[in-house]
Design a protein around this motif. Structure first.
Motif, mmCIF file in Angstrom:
data_model
loop_
_atom_site.group_PDB
_atom_site.id
_atom_site.type_symbol
_atom_site.label_atom_id
_atom_site.label_comp_id
_atom_site.label_asym_id
_atom_site.label_seq_id
_atom_site.Cartn_x
_atom_site.Cartn_y
_atom_site.Cartn_z
ATOM 1 N N ASN A 218 0.804 -1.218 0.000
ATOM 2 C CA ASN A 218 0.000 0.000 0.000
ATOM 3 C C ASN A 218 0.838 1.270 0.000
ATOM 4 O OD1 ASN A 218 -2.463 1.330 -0.079
ATOM 5 N ND2 ASN A 218 -2.563 1.512 2.154
ATOM 6 N N LYS A 219 1.899 1.247 -0.798
ATOM 7 C CA LYS A 219 2.773 2.414 -0.859
ATOM 8 C C LYS A 219 2.303 3.443 -1.881
ATOM 9 C CE LYS A 219 6.804 -0.048 0.824
ATOM 10 N NZ LYS A 219 8.155 -0.520 0.525
ATOM 11 N N VAL A 220 1.624 2.993 -2.949
ATOM 12 C CA VAL A 220 1.178 3.922 -3.988
ATOM 13 C C VAL A 220 -0.207 3.556 -4.490
ATOM 14 C CG1 VAL A 220 3.528 4.514 -4.743
ATOM 15 C CG2 VAL A 220 2.322 2.649 -5.877
ATOM 16 N N ASP A 221 -0.930 4.575 -4.951
ATOM 17 C CA ASP A 221 -2.234 4.376 -5.584
ATOM 18 C C ASP A 221 -2.082 4.221 -7.091
ATOM 19 O OD1 ASP A 221 -3.667 4.985 -3.082
ATOM 20 O OD2 ASP A 221 -2.908 7.017 -3.417
ATOM 21 N N LEU A 222 -1.079 4.896 -7.641
ATOM 22 C CA LEU A 222 -0.809 4.892 -9.078
ATOM 23 C C LEU A 222 0.671 4.601 -9.268
ATOM 24 C CD1 LEU A 222 -1.597 5.514 -12.059
ATOM 25 C CD2 LEU A 222 -1.119 7.930 -11.549
ATOM 26 N N LEU A 223 0.964 3.576 -10.062
ATOM 27 C CA LEU A 223 2.343 3.207 -10.363
ATOM 28 C C LEU A 223 2.571 3.410 -11.848
ATOM 29 C CD1 LEU A 223 5.094 2.060 -9.733
ATOM 30 C CD2 LEU A 223 4.083 -0.237 -9.781
ATOM 31 N N LEU A 224 3.438 4.358 -12.186
ATOM 32 C CA LEU A 224 3.752 4.669 -13.570
ATOM 33 C C LEU A 224 5.145 4.156 -13.880
ATOM 34 C CD1 LEU A 224 2.380 8.310 -13.559
ATOM 35 C CD2 LEU A 224 1.289 6.303 -14.573
ATOM 36 N N THR A 225 5.232 3.318 -14.912
ATOM 37 C CA THR A 225 6.536 2.843 -15.347
ATOM 38 C C THR A 225 6.915 3.588 -16.609
ATOM 39 O OG1 THR A 225 5.754 1.052 -16.794
ATOM 40 C CG2 THR A 225 6.018 0.540 -14.434
ATOM 41 N N THR A 226 8.203 3.760 -16.824
ATOM 42 C CA THR A 226 8.694 4.365 -18.045
ATOM 43 C C THR A 226 9.839 3.507 -18.564
ATOM 44 O OG1 THR A 226 9.660 6.343 -19.063
ATOM 45 C CG2 THR A 226 10.100 6.024 -16.720
ATOM 46 N N GLY A 227 9.763 3.178 -19.839
ATOM 47 C CA GLY A 227 10.784 2.352 -20.462
ATOM 48 C C GLY A 227 10.394 0.895 -20.524
ATOM 49 N N GLY A 228 11.060 0.183 -21.409
ATOM 50 C CA GLY A 228 10.868 -1.261 -21.511
ATOM 51 C C GLY A 228 9.618 -1.688 -22.239
ATOM 52 N N THR A 229 9.041 -0.815 -23.080
ATOM 53 C CA THR A 229 7.785 -1.158 -23.764
ATOM 54 C C THR A 229 7.966 -1.395 -25.262
ATOM 55 O OG1 THR A 229 7.237 1.172 -24.140
ATOM 56 C CG2 THR A 229 6.403 0.149 -22.104
ATOM 57 N N GLY A 230 9.198 -1.414 -25.718
ATOM 58 C CA GLY A 230 9.451 -1.571 -27.155
ATOM 59 C C GLY A 230 9.662 -3.014 -27.577
ATOM 60 N N PHE A 231 10.399 -3.184 -28.655
ATOM 61 C CA PHE A 231 10.592 -4.500 -29.267
ATOM 62 C C PHE A 231 11.919 -5.166 -28.904
ATOM 63 C CE2 PHE A 231 7.653 -4.557 -33.243
ATOM 64 C CZ PHE A 231 6.572 -4.206 -32.459
ATOM 65 N N SER A 232 12.778 -4.468 -28.191
ATOM 66 C CA SER A 232 14.066 -5.046 -27.824
ATOM 67 C C SER A 232 13.853 -6.297 -26.967
ATOM 68 C CB SER A 232 14.875 -4.012 -27.034
ATOM 69 O OG SER A 232 15.951 -4.618 -26.367
ATOM 70 N N LYS A 233 14.763 -7.228 -27.058
ATOM 71 C CA LYS A 233 14.668 -8.437 -26.230
ATOM 72 C C LYS A 233 14.712 -8.110 -24.743
ATOM 73 C CE LYS A 233 16.441 -11.598 -29.640
ATOM 74 N NZ LYS A 233 17.341 -12.677 -29.986
ATOM 75 N N ARG A 234 15.308 -6.974 -24.389
ATOM 76 C CA ARG A 234 15.400 -6.564 -22.993
ATOM 77 C C ARG A 234 14.162 -5.796 -22.533
ATOM 78 N NH1 ARG A 234 18.381 -8.512 -19.545
ATOM 79 N NH2 ARG A 234 18.899 -6.559 -18.543
ATOM 80 N N ASP A 235 13.264 -5.435 -23.428
ATOM 81 C CA ASP A 235 12.052 -4.686 -23.076
ATOM 82 C C ASP A 235 11.011 -5.653 -22.504
ATOM 83 O OD1 ASP A 235 13.073 -2.233 -23.888
ATOM 84 O OD2 ASP A 235 12.280 -2.408 -25.917
ATOM 85 N N VAL A 236 10.901 -5.694 -21.184
ATOM 86 C CA VAL A 236 10.027 -6.671 -20.522
ATOM 87 C C VAL A 236 9.042 -6.041 -19.538
ATOM 88 C CG1 VAL A 236 11.658 -8.595 -20.806
ATOM 89 C CG2 VAL A 236 11.793 -7.150 -18.753
#
Length: 167
Positions: A61-79
């Motif tokens: 219960n640390k956050v109400d909204l969790l926003l991630t940035t990065g890792g959404t593309g086609f690279s094998k490392r984008d997970v």
């Protein structure tokens, strides 16, 4: 008060080889809504580490909204989307659809974004692109609608389809 967490998924950023500028864009936009960034982490593009941090922020219960940035593309490392799916209890497809629809008006590359949105417990998780420009475009198109959804998720608002009380 909406508590916001930010996770930047970046191999280079996590070891100090690149400065994370996308999180600053996120911070500015959410603070303009009157929300508070309470958690921030830069992690490598490692699915297990991303999952563990997401679980910690949501389940404790640390956050109400969790926003991630990065890792959404086609690279094998984008997970990042895979990590989000692994911890998700419910999907929120309309958020990703809205972001891609809007971004497609700007660039055809928007169709390559794999970002998703999901709910875990009382936290809404949203995957944003890794570039400051992409973050700004995507977050600005959804930010006005998020407050009501977060109020419902927190149990502080009625459902969307309920008519207003007539006095």
């Amino acid at each position: 008060m909406i508590r916001v967490g930010i996770i930047t998924a970046s191999d280079k950023g996590s070891v100090g080889q690149r400065v994370d500028t996308s999180s600053g864009v996120i911070r500015e936009i959410v603070e303009n809504q009157g929300w508070k960034v309470t958690e921030y982490e830069i992690l490598p593009d490692e699915q297990q580490q991303l999952e563990q941090k997401m679980i910690d922020l949501c389940d404790n219960n640390k956050v109400d909204l969790l926003l991630t940035t990065g890792g959404t593309g086609f690279s094998k490392r984008d997970v990042t989307p895979e990590a989000t799916l692994a911890v998700a209890e419910r999907l929120v497809p309309g958020i990703g659809e809205a972001m891609r629809y809007y971004s497609l008006q700007i660039t055809k590359h928007a169709m390559l974004s794999r970002g998703i949105a999901a709910i875990r417990g009382g936290t809404l998780i949203i995957n944003l692109p890794g570039s400051p420009k992409g973050v700004k475009e995507n977050l600005e198109v959804i930010i006005d609608g998020l407050g009501h959804g977060l109020d419902i998720l927190k149990g502080e608002a009625s459902e969307c389809g309920q008519p207003a009380e007539i006095k």
